[in-house]
Design an enzyme around this catalytic site. Structure first.
Site, mmCIF file in Angstrom:
data_model
loop_
_atom_site.group_PDB
_atom_site.id
_atom_site.type_symbol
_atom_site.label_atom_id
_atom_site.label_comp_id
_atom_site.label_asym_id
_atom_site.label_seq_id
_atom_site.Cartn_x
_atom_site.Cartn_y
_atom_site.Cartn_z
ATOM 1 N N LYS A 38 0.843 -1.210 0.000
ATOM 2 C CA LYS A 38 0.000 0.000 0.000
ATOM 3 C C LYS A 38 0.876 1.258 0.000
ATOM 4 O O LYS A 38 2.082 1.181 0.263
ATOM 5 C CB LYS A 38 -0.904 -0.012 1.239
ATOM 6 C CG LYS A 38 -0.143 0.001 2.563
ATOM 7 C CD LYS A 38 -1.071 -0.199 3.751
ATOM 8 C CE LYS A 38 -0.288 -0.297 5.044
ATOM 9 N NZ LYS A 38 -1.157 -0.636 6.188
ATOM 10 N N ARG A 136 -10.904 0.025 14.994
ATOM 11 C CA ARG A 136 -10.755 0.732 13.721
ATOM 12 C C ARG A 136 -11.846 0.235 12.771
ATOM 13 O O ARG A 136 -12.867 0.870 12.646
ATOM 14 C CB ARG A 136 -9.343 0.518 13.158
ATOM 15 C CG ARG A 136 -9.020 1.393 11.980
ATOM 16 C CD ARG A 136 -7.532 1.428 11.654
ATOM 17 N NE ARG A 136 -7.001 0.161 11.171
ATOM 18 C CZ ARG A 136 -5.734 -0.014 10.782
ATOM 19 N NH1 ARG A 136 -4.873 1.004 10.830
ATOM 20 N NH2 ARG A 136 -5.298 -1.190 10.360
ATOM 21 N N HIS A 165 -6.171 -7.127 13.521
ATOM 22 C CA HIS A 165 -4.956 -6.302 13.431
ATOM 23 C C HIS A 165 -4.494 -5.884 14.823
ATOM 24 O O HIS A 165 -5.303 -5.472 15.650
ATOM 25 C CB HIS A 165 -5.249 -5.065 12.573
ATOM 26 C CG HIS A 165 -4.031 -4.290 12.179
ATOM 27 N ND1 HIS A 165 -3.012 -4.835 11.432
ATOM 28 C CD2 HIS A 165 -3.662 -3.014 12.423
ATOM 29 C CE1 HIS A 165 -2.069 -3.926 11.228
ATOM 30 N NE2 HIS A 165 -2.434 -2.809 11.830
ATOM 31 N N ARG A 221 1.446 -10.545 7.444
ATOM 32 C CA ARG A 221 1.254 -9.385 6.562
ATOM 33 C C ARG A 221 2.339 -8.330 6.785
ATOM 34 O O ARG A 221 2.068 -7.225 7.231
ATOM 35 C CB ARG A 221 -0.113 -8.733 6.844
ATOM 36 C CG ARG A 221 -1.310 -9.676 6.834
ATOM 37 C CD ARG A 221 -2.614 -8.888 6.910
ATOM 38 N NE ARG A 221 -2.713 -8.053 8.089
ATOM 39 C CZ ARG A 221 -3.347 -8.393 9.212
ATOM 40 N NH1 ARG A 221 -3.954 -9.573 9.308
ATOM 41 N NH2 ARG A 221 -3.385 -7.564 10.237
ATOM 42 N N TYR A 265 14.530 30.758 7.204
ATOM 43 C CA TYR A 265 13.321 31.366 7.775
ATOM 44 C C TYR A 265 13.360 31.374 9.298
ATOM 45 O O TYR A 265 13.741 30.378 9.924
ATOM 46 C CB TYR A 265 12.084 30.572 7.356
ATOM 47 C CG TYR A 265 11.738 30.676 5.884
ATOM 48 C CD1 TYR A 265 11.371 31.890 5.316
ATOM 49 C CD2 TYR A 265 11.757 29.547 5.078
ATOM 50 C CE1 TYR A 265 11.027 31.981 3.976
ATOM 51 C CE2 TYR A 265 11.417 29.623 3.734
ATOM 52 C CZ TYR A 265 11.057 30.837 3.189
ATOM 53 O OH TYR A 265 10.721 30.913 1.861
ATOM 54 N N CYS A 312 13.396 24.468 4.243
ATOM 55 C CA CYS A 312 12.443 25.231 3.422
ATOM 56 C C CYS A 312 11.617 24.268 2.575
ATOM 57 O O CYS A 312 11.823 23.067 2.608
ATOM 58 C CB CYS A 312 13.178 26.199 2.507
ATOM 59 S SG CYS A 312 14.329 27.298 3.355
ATOM 60 N N ASP A 314 11.731 23.861 -0.612
ATOM 61 C CA ASP A 314 12.507 23.266 -1.713
ATOM 62 C C ASP A 314 14.007 23.227 -1.477
ATOM 63 O O ASP A 314 14.746 22.754 -2.329
ATOM 64 C CB ASP A 314 12.272 24.073 -3.001
ATOM 65 C CG ASP A 314 10.835 24.523 -3.134
ATOM 66 O OD1 ASP A 314 9.975 23.649 -3.271
ATOM 67 O OD2 ASP A 314 10.591 25.746 -3.061
HETATM 68 C C1 LIG Z 1 -0.388 -1.654 6.810
HETATM 69 C C2 LIG Z 1 -0.919 -2.925 7.317
HETATM 70 C C3 LIG Z 1 -0.044 -3.994 7.554
HETATM 71 C C4 LIG Z 1 1.457 -3.890 7.446
HETATM 72 O O1 LIG Z 1 1.968 -3.225 8.572
HETATM 73 P P1 LIG Z 1 3.557 -3.182 8.858
HETATM 74 O O2 LIG Z 1 3.655 -2.671 10.223
HETATM 75 O O3 LIG Z 1 4.119 -2.263 7.832
HETATM 76 O O4 LIG Z 1 4.048 -4.559 8.703
HETATM 77 C C5 LIG Z 1 -0.599 -5.197 7.940
HETATM 78 N N1 LIG Z 1 -1.938 -5.332 8.095
HETATM 79 C C6 LIG Z 1 -2.802 -4.310 7.900
HETATM 80 C C7 LIG Z 1 -4.262 -4.527 8.096
HETATM 81 C C8 LIG Z 1 -2.319 -3.071 7.513
HETATM 82 O O5 LIG Z 1 -3.175 -2.061 7.323
#
Ligand SMILES: *Cc1c(COP(=O)(O)O)cnc(C)c1O
Length: 372
Positions: A38, A136, A165, A221, A265, A312, A314
């Site tokens: 992602k 979530r 998760h 994952r 700045y 800055c 850029d």
């Molecule tokens: C982004 C995500 C992951 C991966 O997380 P990492 O900490 O980068 O390994 C796994 N599962 C879900 C649902 C996520 O949204």
């Protein structure tokens, strides 16, 4: 922007990606690995990273949004793709059109998916999402049976997996992560109670891949680990990783700043004695965060130097003290040079954030150069 002549760019080492993928696979043994790509593969290039992983015969890929799944299909990726996030009703047909795997985080959404699949005369591949403590998306673990039962009544849905998760698998104290795992496994007892085959179970993100082997279950994952970065310094480094991304720029201006004359700045920094200051063509609009002002270091000609004054939009100034640097000399923002190394983790620490935000903040204005 695909102007690779720009004197600020990221190198993406796909051989390091391969190393990390294989190291994670070796670490989890027979457990399936679903690399997460992602957010433009955490800034590394969605298609290039996915193509490399597909060439390595990954069994599936994970993204957050259906748009990312579609981009992968349009980029020629044929591997199964699981969209981990939720989707609004009007996007459901897009999943079917592009052969993407759904997340069903509620009974309502599951019914909508089932209806859409029936209308399209097809079967939707779905992973059911249980919430075990993240609050979530997903059905609360104490109501999970309602989702499992509903799925049994959806003939146009094939439940391939069930997942949840972790909220804090990257903490030194893993008590809450263990509680979440326990809640998940307890909810899954639904299947054995009804003598039904259990779908593929998954919960582990990068931190859990490293710190909580009992959470590997049927599939892991990992996102961040693929890119050679550890989620936090608290996470034990049990897997030898190689950073995939490095970020370089070039000196475009050199001057001497007299004692007491403030730089950039807001005049937040001035030298106590005359010093040499160079300017780099990179700024917060490239993702070199303003929070790095007066905090970060860069490597120029094998020396570590301080970023001085405010970053800055850029441009960024660096105090090279009594050393020398010429226009065109390389400056390493992330990466190694000679005996020095600056990591994504360093930038996260200096700007009080997490490595994820550093990587995904590098904007499209910074050209990526992929190295097979
Ligand atoms: C982004 C995500 C992951 C991966 O997380 P990492 O900490 O980068 O390994 C796994 N599962 C879900 C649902 C996520 O949204």
């Amino acid at each position: 922007m695909n102007d690779t002549e720009r004197p600020t760019w990221c190198d993406i080492n796909l051989t390091a990606l391969e190393h990390n993928y294989k190291a994670v696979q070796a670490h989890v043994g027979n457990t399936q690995v679903m690399p997460i790509v992602k957010a433009d593969a955490y800034g590394h290039g969605l298609i290039q990273v996915a193509q490399k992983l597909q060439d390595l015969n990954t069994s599936c890929l994970g993204v957050a949004y259906v748009e990312e799944g579609i981009a992968l299909r349009q980029g020629g990726i044929t591997t199964p793709i699981h969209v981990l996030g939720g989707a609004v009703a009007r996007q459901i047909p897009l999943f079917l059109e592009h052969n993407l795997t759904f997340t069903a985080p509620s009974v309502d959404k599951l019914h909508q998916i089932n209806e859409a699949a029936k209308t399209a005369n097809t079967t939707a591949t779905v992973h059911l999402k249980i919430d075990t403590g993240m609050e979530r998306i997903g059905v609360h673990h104490y109501n999970a049976d309602t989702l499992f039962e509903a799925a049994l009544q959806c003939p146009s849905v094939n439940v391939e997996g069930v997942f949840t998760h972790f909220a804090s698998a990257d903490h030194p104290d893993l008590a809450f992560a263990r509680l979440q795992l326990e809640r998940f496994l307890e909810a899954l007892e639904f299947y054995s109670r009804h003598s039904l085959p259990t779908p593929k179970r998954h919960i582990a993100n990068s931190a859990a891949v490293m710190a909580l082997p009992e959470s590997h279950l049927d599939l892991v994952r990992p996102g961040l680990l693929m890119y050679g970065v550890a989620p936090t310094t608290d996470t034990p480094h049990q897997i030898e990783l190689q950073p995939v991304l490095s970020w370089r720029s070039e000196v475009i201006y050199f001057k001497v700043v007299e004692a007491g004359n403030p730089v950039s700045y807001g005049s937040t920094w001035a030298p106590e004695k005359p010093t040499r200051v160079v300017t780099l063509p990179v700024g917060y609009a490239d993702g070199y965060r303003r929070a790095l002002s007066n905090k970060a270091q860069v490597i120029i000609n094998d020396n570590l130097h301080n970023v001085v004054g405010k970053v800055c939009m850029d441009q960024t100034m660096v105090d090279i003290k009594a050393t020398s640097a010429y226009n065109g000399d390389q400056a390493v923002l992330i990466g190694s040079s000679g005996t020095h190394q600056i990591t994504v983790e360093d930038l996260a620490r200096w700007s009080d954030t997490i490595p994820y935000e550093i990587l995904t903040a590098i904007t499209a204005r910074v050209p990526r150069r992929w190295h097979p």
